[in-house]
Design a protein around this motif. Structure first.
Motif, short mmCIF file in Angstrom:
data_model
loop_
_atom_site.label_atom_id
_atom_site.label_comp_id
_atom_site.label_asym_id
_atom_site.label_seq_id
_atom_site.Cartn_x
_atom_site.Cartn_y
_atom_site.Cartn_z
N THR A 71 0.85 -1.20 0.00
CA THR A 71 0.00 0.00 0.00
C THR A 71 0.88 1.25 0.00
OG1 THR A 71 -0.16 0.40 2.38
CG2 THR A 71 -1.62 -1.31 1.46
N GLY A 72 0.32 2.36 -0.44
CA GLY A 72 1.14 3.57 -0.57
C GLY A 72 2.16 3.38 -1.67
N ALA A 73 1.78 2.62 -2.69
CA ALA A 73 2.73 2.19 -3.72
C ALA A 73 3.30 3.34 -4.53
CB ALA A 73 2.03 1.19 -4.66
N ALA B 127 0.07 5.75 4.74
CA ALA B 127 -0.57 6.21 5.96
C ALA B 127 -0.76 7.71 5.84
CB ALA B 127 0.29 5.89 7.18
N ARG B 128 -1.63 8.23 6.66
CA ARG B 128 -1.92 9.65 6.61
C ARG B 128 -0.83 10.42 7.34
NH1 ARG B 128 -6.75 12.65 6.88
NH2 ARG B 128 -6.09 14.82 6.72
N PRO B 129 -0.10 11.29 6.63
CA PRO B 129 0.92 12.08 7.33
C PRO B 129 0.28 13.19 8.16
CG PRO B 129 0.86 12.70 5.02
CD PRO B 129 -0.19 11.65 5.22
N SER C 268 16.30 3.44 3.11
CA SER C 268 16.66 2.66 4.30
C SER C 268 15.40 2.07 4.95
CB SER C 268 17.46 3.51 5.29
OG SER C 268 16.76 4.70 5.62
N ALA C 269 14.29 2.80 4.86
CA ALA C 269 13.03 2.25 5.39
C ALA C 269 12.58 1.06 4.55
CB ALA C 269 11.95 3.34 5.42
N ALA C 270 12.69 1.20 3.23
CA ALA C 270 12.33 0.08 2.35
C ALA C 270 13.24 -1.12 2.60
CB ALA C 270 12.43 0.52 0.88
#
Ligand code: NDP
Length: 326
Positions: free
Chosen positions: A10-12, A89-91, A241-243
């Motif tokens: 999601t958030g692709a 997600a909603r920032p 880095s998160a990915a």
């Protein structure tokens, strides 16, 4: 050859998505012999951007990429999913209070949890990356009563990897030689990176570093504030880095961590004084497609304080969204 596994992201169309999808298609997530079908979910207004990413994925001609689904409907995206990585997600917008952020996300993750409950494979593994990750994962888990609670997890692995790297550099040892690091609690600046049990070649790294002031005044705060430091330097939040951490988390969960400790946010079983069900970062070892919490660790007074701090924050988040669950 193997049947493709279905991976939903999601958030692709976002930054992390852009760093994540190419690595999944390259076989970094599920293995170099495992074909994947990518199901890409994003909001209606992001559908065009997702199609652009799909064109680039096509242009890589990845041998393992068996097909795509592009959609704004979670029930389509999660259909028969083996793995779901929830990044969107909603920032926090201007003037948005913490409570507003929590409830905006509660709505997204309630809907997605229900969709997973209805259409995903019964063996699905769900990783929540989108913040507040632990609470979003908790909401999705609570919204999916027909799936095992163990199907849901939150990402602490970026904190874990950041801590590993800092320890390697401080002790001047290779990252690969470091074992038994734990990151406890919420994926937020309150998380507790804990190297009391950590070893290098069988020796305690704490005895090599031998600097408790560094632990408390430099190491813990710097791991916590690393995300902010990256935003300041790059002008954008961390994405590659998160990915990478998301890949590490799911790969180890599916394929095993080879006896190594890794940190995952998982629903508490009540051990370590963490109330049952709280989505809490703990050290685990993964094997045979399951994680197993590292048991029998003890806490000194400082560690107890740190665990309480991050648990109190999580319990506060949980209380703030409790009325939104059913
Ligand atoms: P990113 O891809 O940069 O980030 C996505 C989420 O990951 C954010 O919640 C972010 O939290 C979180 N995150 C967790 N750990 C980290 C980390 N270490 N570094 C950076 N981020 C981290 O966001 P974009 O805005 O580029 O993309 C988001 C996408 O999600 C958009 O395409 C949007 O349309 C989509 N979206 C989809 C939804 C849905 O499908 N229902 C709902 C909402 C959004 P933080 O905010 O704290 O940085």
């Amino acid at each position: 050859s193997k049947t493709p596994m279905r991976v939903a992201v999601t958030g692709a169309a976002g930054q992390i998505g852009y760093a994540l999808l190419f690595r999944i298609a390259n076989g970094d997530l599920l293995g170099k012999d495992q074909p994947v079908h990518l199901s890409l979910l994003d909001l209606p207004q992001a559908q065009n951007a997702v199609r652009g990413v799909v064109m680039e994925l096509e242009d890589c001609a990845f041998p393992l990429l068996a097909g795509f689904t592009v959609t704004d409907d979670p029930k389509v995206a999660f259909k028969d999913a083996d793995v779901a990585i929830l990044v969107g997600a909603r920032p926090r917008g201007p003037g948005m209070e913490r409570a507003d952020l929590l409830s905006a996300n509660a709505e997204i993750f309630t809907v997605q949890g229900r969709a997973l409950n209805d259409v995903a494979k019964r063996s699905v593994k769900v990783l929540v990356v989108g913040n507040p990750a632990n609470t979003n994962a908790y909401i999705a888990m609570k919204s999916a009563p027909d799936l095992p609670a163990e199907a849901f997890s939150a990402m602490l692995r970026l904190d874990h990897n950041r801590a590993l790297s800092m320890l390697a550099s401080k002790a001047n040892v290779p990252v690969a030689d470091i074992e038994k690091l734990a990151v406890w609690g919420n994926h937020s600046p309150t998380m507790y990176p804990d190297y009391r049990e950590t070893t290098v070649g069988g020796k305690k790294i704490a005895s090599l570093i031998n600097d408790e002031a560094w632990n408390r005044e430099t190491f813990i705060p710097q791991v916590g504030k690393r995300g902010a430091a990256i935003i300041e330097a790059r002008g954008l939040s961390s994405a590659a880095s998160a990915a990478n951490a998301a890949i590490d988390h799911v790969r180890d969960w599916v394929l095993g961590s080879n006896g190594k400790w890794v940190s995952m946010g998982i629903p508490s079983d009540g051990s370590y004084g963490i109330p049952e069900g709280v989505m809490f970062g703990v050290p685990v070892i993964c094997e045979g497609g399951h994680y197993k919490r590292v048991e029998g660790l003890s806490f000194d007074d400082f560690s107890k304080e740190r665990i309480k701090l991050t648990l109190d924050e999580l319990e506060g988040e949980r209380a703030a969204i409790a009325h939104l669950l059913k």
